[in-house]
Scaffold this active site. Sequence first.
Site, PDB file in Angstrom:
ATOM      1  N   GLY A 515       0.796  -1.233   0.000  1.00  0.00           N
ATOM      2  CA  GLY A 515       0.000   0.000   0.000  1.00  0.00           C
ATOM      3  C   GLY A 515       0.824   1.275   0.000  1.00  0.00           C
ATOM      4  N   ILE A 620      12.050   5.045   4.084  1.00  0.00           N
ATOM      5  CA  ILE A 620      10.956   5.020   5.059  1.00  0.00           C
ATOM      6  C   ILE A 620      10.225   6.361   4.955  1.00  0.00           C
ATOM      7  CG2 ILE A 620      10.367   4.799   7.499  1.00  0.00           C
ATOM      8  CD1 ILE A 620      11.409   2.189   6.144  1.00  0.00           C
ATOM      9  N   LEU A 621       8.986   6.309   4.476  1.00  0.00           N
ATOM     10  CA  LEU A 621       8.274   7.545   4.127  1.00  0.00           C
ATOM     11  C   LEU A 621       7.916   8.344   5.365  1.00  0.00           C
ATOM     12  CD1 LEU A 621       5.975   5.943   1.412  1.00  0.00           C
ATOM     13  CD2 LEU A 621       8.075   7.275   1.057  1.00  0.00           C
ATOM     14  N   GLY A 693       7.600  -1.926   0.942  1.00  0.00           N
ATOM     15  CA  GLY A 693       6.709  -2.221   2.055  1.00  0.00           C
ATOM     16  C   GLY A 693       7.510  -2.502   3.312  1.00  0.00           C
ATOM     17  N   VAL A 694       6.902  -2.249   4.469  1.00  0.00           N
ATOM     18  CA  VAL A 694       7.615  -2.548   5.710  1.00  0.00           C
ATOM     19  C   VAL A 694       6.688  -3.161   6.770  1.00  0.00           C
ATOM     20  CG1 VAL A 694       7.341  -0.272   6.807  1.00  0.00           C
ATOM     21  CG2 VAL A 694       9.365  -1.643   7.291  1.00  0.00           C
ATOM     22  N   GLU A 696       4.496  -5.617   6.892  1.00  0.00           N
ATOM     23  CA  GLU A 696       4.459  -7.063   7.080  1.00  0.00           C
ATOM     24  C   GLU A 696       5.841  -7.651   7.346  1.00  0.00           C
ATOM     25  OE1 GLU A 696       0.335  -8.053   4.754  1.00  0.00           O
ATOM     26  OE2 GLU A 696       2.180  -8.494   3.697  1.00  0.00           O
TER      27      GLU A 696
HETATM   28 MO1  MOS Z   1      -2.509  -8.339   3.870  1.00  0.00          MO
HETATM   29  S1  MOS Z   1      -2.664 -10.208   4.571  1.00  0.00           S
HETATM   30  O1  MOS Z   1      -2.209  -8.842   2.249  1.00  0.00           O
HETATM   31  O2  MOS Z   1      -3.883  -7.412   4.071  1.00  0.00           O
END
Ligand code: MOS
Length: 736
Positions: A515, A620-621, A693-694, A696
Amino acid sequence: MKFDSPATTNPIDQLQVVGRPTPRIDGPRKTTGTARYAYEQRETPTAPAYGYVLGAGIAKGRIVSMDLSAARSAPGVLAVVTAENAGKLDKGQYNTAPLLGGPEVAHYHQAIAVVVADTFERARDAAQRIRVRYEAAPGAFDLAAVKDGAPLAKPGPDGGPPQTAVGDFAGAFASAPVKLDATYETPDHSHAMMEPHASIAAWQGDRLTVWTSNQMIDWCTGDLAKTLGIAKDKVRLVSPFIGGGFGGKLFVRADALLAALGARAAGRPVKVALQRPLIGNNTTHRPATIQRIRLGATADGRLTAIGHESWSGDQPEGQPETAVGQTRLLYAAPNRMTAMRLAVLHLPEGNAMRAPGEAPGMMALEIAMDEMAEKLGLDPVEFRIRNDTQVDPEKPQRAFSQRRLVDCLRIGAERFGWSRRNARPAQVRDGRWLVGLGMAAAFRNNMLTKSGARVRLGRDGIVTVETDMTDIGTGSYTIIAQTAAEMMGVGLDRVNVRLGDSTLPASCGSGGQWGANNSTSGVYAACMKLREAVARKLGMDPAEATFAEGRVRGGGRALPLAQAAGDGELVAEDHIEYGDLDKKYQQSTFGAHFVEVRVDPATAEIRVRRMLAVCAAGRILNPTSARSQVIGAMTMGVGAALMEELAIDKRRGFFVNHDLAGYEVPVHADIPHQDVVFLDETDPISSPMKAKGVGELGICGVAAAVANAVYNATGVRVRHYPVTLDKLLAGLPMPV
Ligand code: MOS
């Protein structure tokens, strides 16, 4: 904008706003209760009635009869919708089982009716009066019992191939001087987000609006339309604030569909919140796995053979838990094999939960690495460093775009005081407590996906960003505002952000830790267009204009940004899309987790004492919200290590502990000091934001680090999560 060559210097690199620790811009609304969640929306034309969902009381079989008469005549009831009177429904693209069951029942607590009444209590009361007769059929509910007959999984959308092989695994493993062959189990997990799945639906003629709690607006607008058999442009989804998702809200679920069906039947808006006790079985969960890992190494600790097989189960037509994914990429070894097998189970639907694949995969792999390090007499940090690779070990011509795993390990070890660890287990005491240190690598892939946005410049100089991106508690509002502020050269107080509405440009949505990087890249693309329009309007060369402090400078002039809007506004829309950089380079995120635990030698009570995560995830935004993401993920990792397990009734086929009393997750008192370090890096191959991404990454490896610390404290190796005291007691050394 197509991103197909590594990013060069661009306006984001100014780092006036991006990259600075920034409190959430939606924080005041959250803390004053003015941020409205789906169930509290007040925008319906008339006040909504209440829908109450009835879940099936069997796991598999048929409904023989439903007697609705008592429910229909109960006080306040406006409608009762079942599969029989709902009209023709399609199955959503992302749902394995129909959201409204009947007469066939696919899983326990599958919705089979919604009762609509003028109050919640009356809807609930009437739902209890429905009499259902079932004919139960036998089902498979125990992964261990069916795993041996499970076939290879089919190739999935993002899990890669079901099996891979490089070199001669069998031969290399057989002849390896040092070997490990161990099997690990991870249980079913529930997302257990704070906000339940909830929706309010309102029809105006043939147009449907649903205020809901959903991570992926564009997917789900299309899928709800498909399910109802209406055109996508007749459906509007609105989801501005979300109280947690973790993958459980990636898809349309029963609340949204049943609110829509209930509203159609009742002729007025209807709100549905899935009752908490329904969530565990009605919605999706992270599937349990059984994982066999074989490692072969030379006496000096070079891996020569890596084998990882994973078994999981799902409903017919379901997907595997892709737990071998990281093993294809994390450590070097010339001979390798991985395989995923998928059994049919008649438990509720399995699907994505925070870091699907890597989270449970790392739970197993990183205990195996700890066990192997011990066999080799090597420090586990050093063992991992010795087996680092800078290229994809299955496709050596592909380099990683960035890979600083070794830095994460070294920095983490130094900062955590790893050198004080006693490699012999059960040696360190603090009073009566046994004390242990454990660590694990962290690994999660970085996914690229198209994302769009629109930006408006008003004559007041306010920049408004519009995109259907969601903020599931992650901080999307803030990083999107930071991106627009940076690009347009204004302060955060001059930026408005509108999210979570299907009438806005389609974004990447929130999932798979994609995201932040993708949604801000979409905003970057739209802002590049807006900058060009502004420069032209002001008579400047777009290639040379600079944007800072609310002014645009070019050609020796400096003019207020607002001037470009004239009497109206300037609007630009664009999206980011990607070429094949993610095929040419493997894009992943890396880290290291360190944990200290103490264990009571009499009761086996485990307390986590301190935790450290070191993360390498590109730019890191917003260090503030990124840290919140990582400490939340670390907390979830402790849950996976020590508490979380959906307990299965293997005779009747359902998750027994389906509420927050029975499904345990960590609370504040369980989580001590947490430290998070972000390596100062950018990844120009990932996107114009140079971010990855960070969120997860923060969970991947944590549970193994905890389990390894428990081993170091006690000498008891638990390979079957969660690591609960009953699994430790018999092996503990005597209390002093
Ligand atoms: Mo994450 S498990 O792809 O919302």
